[in-house]
Design a protein around this motif. Structure first.
Motif, PDB file in Angstrom:
ATOM      1  N   MET A 111      45.920 -24.198  42.937  1.00  0.00           N
ATOM      2  CA  MET A 111      46.491 -25.556  43.603  1.00  0.00           C
ATOM      3  C   MET A 111      47.204 -26.297  42.751  1.00  0.00           C
ATOM      4  SD  MET A 111      43.106 -27.122  44.990  1.00  0.00           S
ATOM      5  CE  MET A 111      41.982 -26.848  43.934  1.00  0.00           C
ATOM      6  N   TYR A 144      48.172 -27.899  37.223  1.00  0.00           N
ATOM      7  CA  TYR A 144      47.463 -26.647  37.987  1.00  0.00           C
ATOM      8  C   TYR A 144      46.026 -26.390  37.894  1.00  0.00           C
ATOM      9  CZ  TYR A 144      52.252 -25.171  37.997  1.00  0.00           C
ATOM     10  OH  TYR A 144      53.948 -24.890  38.184  1.00  0.00           O
ATOM     11  N   ARG A 190      52.361 -34.869  40.620  1.00  0.00           N
ATOM     12  CA  ARG A 190      52.037 -36.316  40.581  1.00  0.00           C
ATOM     13  C   ARG A 190      52.982 -37.320  41.070  1.00  0.00           C
ATOM     14  NH1 ARG A 190      48.233 -37.345  35.171  1.00  0.00           N
ATOM     15  NH2 ARG A 190      46.295 -35.935  35.852  1.00  0.00           N
ATOM     16  N   ASN A 215      51.327 -31.443  47.033  1.00  0.00           N
ATOM     17  CA  ASN A 215      50.384 -30.634  46.672  1.00  0.00           C
ATOM     18  C   ASN A 215      50.577 -29.374  47.299  1.00  0.00           C
ATOM     19  OD1 ASN A 215      48.867 -31.091  48.869  1.00  0.00           O
ATOM     20  ND2 ASN A 215      47.321 -32.230  47.535  1.00  0.00           N
ATOM     21  N   THR A 222      49.094 -24.932  47.907  1.00  0.00           N
ATOM     22  CA  THR A 222      48.070 -23.809  47.351  1.00  0.00           C
ATOM     23  C   THR A 222      48.680 -22.538  47.523  1.00  0.00           C
ATOM     24  OG1 THR A 222      47.069 -24.064  49.539  1.00  0.00           O
ATOM     25  CG2 THR A 222      46.093 -25.598  47.943  1.00  0.00           C
ATOM     26  N   THR A 243      54.436 -21.339  43.799  1.00  0.00           N
ATOM     27  CA  THR A 243      54.626 -22.750  44.479  1.00  0.00           C
ATOM     28  C   THR A 243      56.195 -23.243  44.341  1.00  0.00           C
ATOM     29  OG1 THR A 243      53.937 -25.371  44.118  1.00  0.00           O
ATOM     30  CG2 THR A 243      54.278 -24.008  42.121  1.00  0.00           C
ATOM     31  N   GLN A 254      49.813 -29.447  41.691  1.00  0.00           N
ATOM     32  CA  GLN A 254      50.052 -30.902  42.173  1.00  0.00           C
ATOM     33  C   GLN A 254      51.085 -31.441  41.644  1.00  0.00           C
ATOM     34  OE1 GLN A 254      46.954 -33.810  41.414  1.00  0.00           O
ATOM     35  NE2 GLN A 254      47.678 -35.237  42.778  1.00  0.00           N
ATOM     36  N   PRO A 299      43.420 -33.053  50.149  1.00  0.00           N
ATOM     37  CA  PRO A 299      42.707 -32.417  48.871  1.00  0.00           C
ATOM     38  C   PRO A 299      41.780 -31.552  49.337  1.00  0.00           C
ATOM     39  CG  PRO A 299      42.972 -34.901  48.643  1.00  0.00           C
ATOM     40  CD  PRO A 299      43.370 -34.723  50.236  1.00  0.00           C
ATOM     41  N   GLU A 356      44.808 -37.501  47.685  1.00  0.00           N
ATOM     42  CA  GLU A 356      44.154 -37.374  46.682  1.00  0.00           C
ATOM     43  C   GLU A 356      44.312 -38.665  45.247  1.00  0.00           C
ATOM     44  OE1 GLU A 356      42.883 -33.902  43.406  1.00  0.00           O
ATOM     45  OE2 GLU A 356      44.559 -33.575  44.550  1.00  0.00           O
TER      46      GLU A 356
END
Length: 497
Positions: A351, A308, A355, A360, A362, A299, A353, A204, A176
């Protein structure tokens, strides 16, 4: 001396005008002989060219070199075209692109290299095209793509690689953060046998929704089947638009190809998820209409910052603080439906993620909203009552208007007896005025009253009924005279045919 100055000034002015016309592409000499020029559009289609023309005007923004004989793109072929944003090279013989071929052409947005003779997409082919948005490489002979062949295309939105000979693809190179705008990746009609499910699951969600893998030589296995079934539940266009084109080979036999969306018996023992390879756990929630529903985004990602966002069953993206009407999102990733309705049922996708680690995950929540029992019963009772009223009304209308008349009678009776008036004589006659006398048995007299008189039946002759009074009787004559005043006909005795 003055004349010389004027001549020099005129030459300089003429040179300036010619230079300006050349830059704007207006000069007739600036267009190659085998091409057609129109302002910033240059078309060299069917020009039998074996290389890119060297004298392309700088004003060219769209260059069409399709249907020629170009074999290789040399270094600096498009370096003098700063305005170029669309380049079409379809239906040539291009098999190799030299390093530096697109130097100084970073403004290129659309590149069409379809229907050529490319075998390998090397790493340096498109690295200089930082602004490229659409890449067409379908209908070539590509067998391999180097791992970083698309890594520098940060603005890439669509890539078409169908109708080639690819046996695998570097999915791990598309993330992504590296391709934030990529929404279409067409790898259909290739020669892929197995799919790297873990790499695909890490793509992604925008790429997964636009990943086309139909018409490949995939081997039937539970992992592959579960992934496509998972996409089908989300109504991905790559599945819904090409449902019949998704096939796989049973036990790897090319002659045993099945459409696995139609013939599911080969996958009866497969679980819904491919042994956790898709890494998308699911949670089910049930609620009644009007209640608040809280969905947590589970997660394993730790640390900050973590972003999120949710996707609703109607493909609506939800980010904090929500849509400020029915959905509210919290900083920890939880999503709340304030007053759930039946139409809010469906699969919600969360989702998360990280950084910093470029990871990531889901999480799915399947929400089912139903009416309360009292509401459902009252609804069913009201529907049943309404249906009963409609049926009753229909029956009444059928009785009033659709009852058959077994012996239709005429308004006027003939003077002589006939089979027609015999039918009338056996019916009871409703009159507004009673007879003047009460002669005859079974008759009653009443003053100022409306009475129904039943004419007595004497006998049956030849299977027909006859009236007791003959035609010459005075009462019968009066009855015939008052035929026009008859208002309705009824019978209290059964009619024997």
């Amino acid at each position: 001396m003055i004349r010389g100055t004027r001549g020099l000034a005129g030459s300089l002015l003429l040179s300036s005008l010619l230079l300006q016309l050349t830059r704007e592409g207006v000069s007739a000499d600036s267009c190659p002989s085998s091409c057609l020029c129109a302002t910033d559009i240059l078309s060299c289609v069917f020009g039998k060219l074996e290389q890119v023309p060297p004298d392309i005007p700088q004003s060219a923004a769209t260059l069409d070199l399709s249907y020629n004989r170009i074999v290789q793109l040399e270094e600096g072929s498009f370096s003098g075209l700063p305005r170029l944003h669309t380049l079409r090279l379809a239906h040539n013989r291009v098999s190799r692109i030299s390093q530096g071929a697109f130097r100084n052409a970073s403004g290129l947005r659309h590149l069409d290299l379809s229907s050529n003779e490319m075998h390998v997409v090397e790493q340096h082919y498109f690295q200089e095209l930082l602004g490229l948005e659409e890449l067409l490489l379908f209908n070539n002979r590509i067998t391999r793509m180097e791992s970083k062949s698309l890594s520098g295309l940060t603005n890439l939105r669509k890539a078409y690689l169908s109708l080639n000979r690819l046996t695998d693809f570097p999915f791990f190179s598309i993330q992504e953060h590296s391709h934030p705008f990529l929404s279409t990746l067409d790898l259909s009609s290739n020669r892929m046998l197995k799919l790297p499910l873990e790499d695909i699951a890490a793509l992604p969600m925008s790429v997964q929704k636009g990943l086309f893998l139909h018409n490949n030589t995939l081997i039937c296995e539970c992992g592959m089947y579960s992934m496509f079934r998972h996409w089908e539940r989300r109504n991905f266009s790559s599945i819904t638009d090409f449902r019949e084109e998704h096939t796989c080979l049973v036990y790897g036999e090319r002659r045993a190809s099945v459409r696995f969306f139609r013939h599911t018996r080969f996958f009866e023992n497969c679980t819904i998820r491919a042994q956790g390879l898709l890494a998308e756990p699911e949670e089910s929630l049930q609620a009644f209409a009007g209640d608040a529903v809280l969905m947590n985004c589970h997660t394993s990602l730790q640390g900050r910052p973590i972003n999120y966002w949710w996707i609703s069953p109607r493909q609506e993206y939800i980010i904090p603080p929500g849509n400020n009407s029915t959905l509210r999102m919290f900083p920890n990733g939880s999503l709340e439906i304030r007053e759930a309705q039946v139409e809010d049922s469906g699969v919600y996708l969360c989702m998360a993620q990280d950084r910093r680690l470029l990871r990531n995950e889901t999480w799915e929540v399947n929400v089912t909203v139903q009416l309360r029992r009292s509401e459902a019963e009252s609804f069913n009772t009201g529907l049943t009552t309404l249906l009963g009223c409609v049926v009753s009304l229909v029956l009444v209308l059928m009785y009033l208007y659709l009852t058959p008349c077994r012996c239709p009678c005429r308004k006027q009776l003939p003077a002589a007896p006939s089979p027609a008036n015999e039918c009338s004589a056996q019916s009871s006659i409703l009159t507004a005025t009673p007879p003047a006398t009460t002669e005859g048995p079974g008759r009653k007299a009443s003053n100022n009253k409306h009475v129904v008189f039943l004419e007595p039946i004497k006998e049956a002759q030849n299977g027909r009924l006859r009236v007791a009074l003959g035609p010459e009787h005075s009462k019968m004559q009066q009855l015939r005279g008052e035929t026009d005043s008859i208002t309705s006909v009824f019978s209290d005795t059964p009619i024997v045919p």
